[in-house]
Design an enzyme around this catalytic site. Structure first.
Site, PDB file in Angstrom:
ATOM      1  CG  ASP A 219      -6.676  -1.313  -1.784  1.00 57.96           C
ATOM      2  OD1 ASP A 219      -6.825  -2.542  -1.925  1.00 57.96           O
ATOM      3  OD2 ASP A 219      -5.843  -0.819  -0.999  1.00 57.96           O
TER       4      ASP A 219
ATOM      5  CG  ASP B 266      -2.037  -0.990   1.159  1.00 54.64           C
ATOM      6  OD1 ASP B 266      -2.381  -1.417   0.043  1.00 54.64           O
ATOM      7  OD2 ASP B 266      -2.589  -1.344   2.217  1.00 54.64           O
TER       8      ASP B 266
END
Length: 182
Positions: free
Chosen positions: A140, A127
């Site tokens: 995402d 991330d």
């Protein structure tokens, strides 16, 4: 080749191309993040709204489930298979494109879990998009956008399968005599 087979091939080709392109973008952005942010650096893009910060997330969205990484990985495998099947079975190009983004998002994060695993199905997702309240990645974004589009398609009554098309056709045929009677 029948017209039906041609349309199926087109939908499958679109599904595969959209999913592949989206997956490539996801993996390239993660590779960039690991190269550019590996020393703990943060790059401010829009102060107070978006910055780039590398995080290895063992959990799911918002870090939930970090103690059950193998369960999340197993669910991701099941989701990828189900999405691939749905992407091939749908009769709607709109559904096919939306599902392809969901597939790319699920597969992109699953690839991370496999590539950066400490053990069997015990990996972490890369991330780097820091919104201040959450850190995520391009996969995402695909998952969220696909989810919103899928809800819109359901609300609009966009047919997913041949059965849905037949039911819609039957309903419109049944409503025509009522319109003629008025």
């Amino acid at each position: 080749m029948t017209n039906q087979q041609g349309r199926l091939r087109t939908r499958v080709a679109v599904f595969a191309c959209v999913a592949a392109a989206a997956l490539i973008v996801d993996q390239l952005t993660k590779a960039w993040a690991m190269a550019a942010l590996s020393n703990g650096q943060t790059i401010r893009v829009i102060p107070g709204l978006l910055s780039f910060t590398l995080v290895r997330n063992p959990g799911a969205s918002l870090g939930m489930g970090s103690g059950a990484t193998w369960v999340i990985s197993l669910l991701a495998v099941v989701a990828c298979v189900a999405l691939a099947v749905a992407g091939v079975r749908t009769v709607s190009m709109k559904w096919s494109v939306a599902i392809s983004f969901a597939f790319a998002g699920a597969l992109g994060n699953l690839i991370d879990r496999v590539m950066y695993a400490d053990g069997f199905l015990d990996g972490k997702v890369v991330d780097f998009l820091n919104y201040g309240w959450s850190v995520g990645n391009v996969a995402d974004i695909y998952l969220v956008v696909a989810g919103v589009v899928l809800v819109i398609l359901i609300l609009m009554g966009e047919p997913f399968s041949h059965k849905d098309l037949i039911e819609q056709s039957d309903e419109s045929l049944q409503s025509e005599p009522e319109a003629d009677a008025k």
